[in-house]
Design an enzyme around this catalytic site. Structure first.
Site, PDB file in Angstrom:
ATOM      1  N   ARG A  37     -25.045  -8.395  35.635  1.00  0.00           N
ATOM      2  CA  ARG A  37     -25.497  -7.018  35.786  1.00  0.00           C
ATOM      3  C   ARG A  37     -26.997  -6.986  36.077  1.00  0.00           C
ATOM      4  O   ARG A  37     -27.801  -7.556  35.326  1.00  0.00           O
ATOM      5  CB  ARG A  37     -25.197  -6.244  34.495  1.00  0.00           C
ATOM      6  CG  ARG A  37     -25.757  -4.831  34.446  1.00  0.00           C
ATOM      7  CD  ARG A  37     -25.032  -3.890  35.374  1.00  0.00           C
ATOM      8  NE  ARG A  37     -25.420  -2.505  35.129  1.00  0.00           N
ATOM      9  CZ  ARG A  37     -25.064  -1.478  35.886  1.00  0.00           C
ATOM     10  NH1 ARG A  37     -24.281  -1.681  36.942  1.00  0.00           N
ATOM     11  NH2 ARG A  37     -25.449  -0.259  35.598  1.00  0.00           N
TER      12      ARG A  37
ATOM     13  N   GLU B   3      -5.399 -13.767   2.324  1.00  0.00           N
ATOM     14  CA  GLU B   3      -5.443 -12.575   3.175  1.00  0.00           C
ATOM     15  C   GLU B   3      -6.885 -12.191   3.512  1.00  0.00           C
ATOM     16  O   GLU B   3      -7.191 -11.846   4.664  1.00  0.00           O
ATOM     17  CB  GLU B   3      -4.748 -11.396   2.486  1.00  0.00           C
ATOM     18  CG  GLU B   3      -4.729 -10.139   3.343  1.00  0.00           C
ATOM     19  CD  GLU B   3      -4.019  -8.961   2.690  1.00  0.00           C
ATOM     20  OE1 GLU B   3      -4.066  -7.858   3.266  1.00  0.00           O
ATOM     21  OE2 GLU B   3      -3.424  -9.141   1.604  1.00  0.00           O
TER      22      GLU B   3
ATOM     23  N   GLY C  83      -3.629   3.568  -1.915  1.00  0.00           N
ATOM     24  CA  GLY C  83      -4.648   2.882  -1.143  1.00  0.00           C
ATOM     25  C   GLY C  83      -4.882   1.480  -1.681  1.00  0.00           C
ATOM     26  O   GLY C  83      -3.944   0.703  -1.865  1.00  0.00           O
ATOM     27  N   SER C  84      -6.130   1.165  -1.974  1.00  0.00           N
ATOM     28  CA  SER C  84      -6.478  -0.159  -2.492  1.00  0.00           C
ATOM     29  C   SER C  84      -6.116  -0.337  -3.968  1.00  0.00           C
ATOM     30  O   SER C  84      -6.231  -1.435  -4.506  1.00  0.00           O
ATOM     31  CB  SER C  84      -7.982  -0.414  -2.315  1.00  0.00           C
ATOM     32  OG  SER C  84      -8.324  -0.466  -0.949  1.00  0.00           O
TER      33      SER C  84
ATOM     34  N   THR D 153       0.825  -1.214   0.000  1.00  0.00           N
ATOM     35  CA  THR D 153       0.000   0.000   0.000  1.00  0.00           C
ATOM     36  C   THR D 153       0.856   1.260   0.000  1.00  0.00           C
ATOM     37  O   THR D 153       1.879   1.335   0.687  1.00  0.00           O
ATOM     38  CB  THR D 153      -0.920   0.012   1.224  1.00  0.00           C
ATOM     39  OG1 THR D 153      -1.703  -1.176   1.226  1.00  0.00           O
ATOM     40  CG2 THR D 153      -1.848   1.217   1.205  1.00  0.00           C
ATOM     41  N   GLU D 154       0.411   2.262  -0.771  1.00  0.00           N
ATOM     42  CA  GLU D 154       1.143   3.522  -0.865  1.00  0.00           C
ATOM     43  C   GLU D 154       0.262   4.704  -0.468  1.00  0.00           C
ATOM     44  O   GLU D 154      -0.974   4.612  -0.521  1.00  0.00           O
ATOM     45  CB  GLU D 154       1.666   3.715  -2.292  1.00  0.00           C
ATOM     46  CG  GLU D 154       2.641   2.627  -2.700  1.00  0.00           C
ATOM     47  CD  GLU D 154       3.402   2.940  -3.976  1.00  0.00           C
ATOM     48  OE1 GLU D 154       4.286   2.157  -4.320  1.00  0.00           O
ATOM     49  OE2 GLU D 154       3.097   3.972  -4.627  1.00  0.00           O
ATOM     50  N   PRO D 155       0.892   5.824  -0.085  1.00  0.00           N
ATOM     51  CA  PRO D 155       0.120   6.992   0.348  1.00  0.00           C
ATOM     52  C   PRO D 155      -0.895   7.488  -0.679  1.00  0.00           C
ATOM     53  O   PRO D 155      -1.966   7.968  -0.328  1.00  0.00           O
ATOM     54  CB  PRO D 155       1.197   8.050   0.606  1.00  0.00           C
ATOM     55  CG  PRO D 155       2.425   7.268   0.938  1.00  0.00           C
ATOM     56  CD  PRO D 155       2.341   6.031   0.089  1.00  0.00           C
TER      57      PRO D 155
ATOM     58  N   GLY E 281     -22.854   2.520  30.118  1.00  0.00           N
ATOM     59  CA  GLY E 281     -21.697   3.397  30.343  1.00  0.00           C
ATOM     60  C   GLY E 281     -20.398   2.638  30.466  1.00  0.00           C
ATOM     61  O   GLY E 281     -19.329   3.144  30.078  1.00  0.00           O
TER      62      GLY E 281
ATOM     63  N   GLY F 173      -8.022  -4.324   1.558  1.00  0.00           N
ATOM     64  CA  GLY F 173      -9.029  -4.055   0.530  1.00  0.00           C
ATOM     65  C   GLY F 173     -10.302  -3.553   1.168  1.00  0.00           C
ATOM     66  O   GLY F 173     -10.941  -4.268   1.940  1.00  0.00           O
TER      67      GLY F 173
END
Length: 389
Positions: free
Chosen positions: A269, A243, A133-134, A128-130, A341, A365
């Site tokens: 609870r 993957e 992306g995909s 992956t590169e700046p 909470g 991906g």
């Protein structure tokens, strides 16, 4: 389902792995989540136990086991409250090492795959590169051959193990004018001159190191070309099915963990004079999620069984990741809500699970990209075939 896919040996392996994780990993998780650094000793312990060699040849120290041992490995890693730690382990073993095993020559396997299996070397896969992306084919990193060397220039981002890894498996364009037909795969040590790394600050996966890596006239020998020049894109595509299944299995496992934890919490609870697991609205919501998760798990297991037989399951793996990561996000969102909470407090596991899970529909991906791939296969009748036989 267990009797279909898992033998007694599988179950013994699961019990052994659970025991190992509780003794050797869980006591350190909170520290690693806070520091963003997984200490080196644990890699060696994983190696000594054989966990990095599950699916690799015995010749290099592996165990050469079927893919359902990998399923167990992935599932149990999702149940110790740190998807970041899990990512560091499986990115090493199933991203970087997959390429070493598939495209590396004998020298590379002896010098990098074997020590990766033993836990002496840590690897990272850099695709992956700046600006990409995909869009793998749109990568800009280049590898220009000059005599007996390749000169690498460019950058990669979102690289798991990119800071503390010992070596990188890098995709770069050897013939930029050829587009995706001009991509090749390379191996390089992470300490070479011209490599600089920046650690990225992430929403989740806090224990894992994720880097942006820059290559400035990095020189590597021609022998570090992995496989054939120009075949990088097919190599990458070939491994995407595994993957995507890994990401799908991770998703159904963490969703299962969220449900199990929430049921236990609800049984203790109390509100309005009874435990909250008696309230119909909560009960029915939870079983709907449990049903969705079970559907995903059955589908994922079936796809794994086919992949283990050597079948080409790119469509099924893509569907598995698309659906399982969506279901996991929805399930964990609801489980956090059921804690009220307390679900918002970092002392409880749902807050971290919520942040960690959000990476599922993005990494490996994006869901949007996966939908378009499936559209081409289902609507346009495009028939993808194995890229490399």
């Amino acid at each position: 389902m267990n009797s279909i896919y898992f033998t007694e040996e599988h179950q013994l392996f699961r019990a052994s792995l659970q025991d190992f994780l509780q003794k050797e990993v869980v006591p350190h998780i909170e520290k690693w989540e806070k520091t963003g650094t997984i200490e080196r000793f644990i890699w060696k312990k994983f190696g000594e136990m054989g966990f990095f060699g599950i699916r690799y040849p015995e010749a290099y120290g592996g165990l050469n086991l079927d893919l359902f041992y990998t399923v167990i490995f992935l599932e149990e890693l999702q149940k110790i409250k740190s998807s970041g730690f899990a990512a560091a382990m499986w990115a090493h073993s199933y991203l970087a090492m997959t390429h070493l095993n598939a495209e590396g020559d004998e020298r590379i396997k002896q010098e990098y795959l074997a020590p990766s299996i033993s836990g002496d070397k840590i690897g990272a896969l850099c695709i992956t590169e700046p600006f990409g992306g995909s869009d793998v084919a749109g990568m800009r990193t280049t590898a220009i051959k000059k005599g007996d060397k390749y000169i690498i220039n460019g950058s990669k981002t979102f690289i798991t193990n990119g800071i503390y890894g010992d070596y990188y498996v890098v995709a770069a364009k050897t013939s930029p004018e050829l587009g995706n037909k001009g991509i090749s795969m390379f191996l390089m040590d992470s300490n070479l001159k011209g490599i600089s790394t920046t650690k990225l600050d992430k929403l989740g996966w806090r224990a894992s190191d994720t880097a942006e890596i820059a290559f400035d006239d990095v020189e590597i020998p021609v022998e570090n070309l992995m496989g054939e020049e120009g075949k990088g894109f097919p190599y990458i595509m070939q491994h995407f099915a595994l993957e995507r299944l890994i990401m799908a299995i991770n998703a159904h496992a963490r969703a299962e963990y969220a449900i199990e934890y929430t049921i236990e919490y609800m049984s203790q609870r109390e509100a309005f004079g009874r435990t909250i697991d008696k309230f119909q609205a909560l009960r029915h919501t939870l079983v709907e999620h449990a049903t969705d998760v079970e559907h995903c798990k059955v589908f994922n297991y079936a796809a794994v069984a086919r992949l283990d037989k050597g079948e080409y399951v790119v469509k099924e793996a893509t569907m598995a990741k698309l659906k399982s990561t969506k279901v996991a996000d929805e399930t964990i969102y609801s489980c956090l809500q059921m804690l009220g909470g307390y679900g918002y407090m970092e002392d409880y596991p749902l807050a971290r699970l919520f942040r960690d899970s959000r990476l599922g529909p993005i990494g490996g991906g994006t869901s949007e990209i996966l939908k378009e791939i499936l559209s081409k296969m289902i609507i346009d009748k495009q028939n993808y075939k194995p890229a490399v036989k």
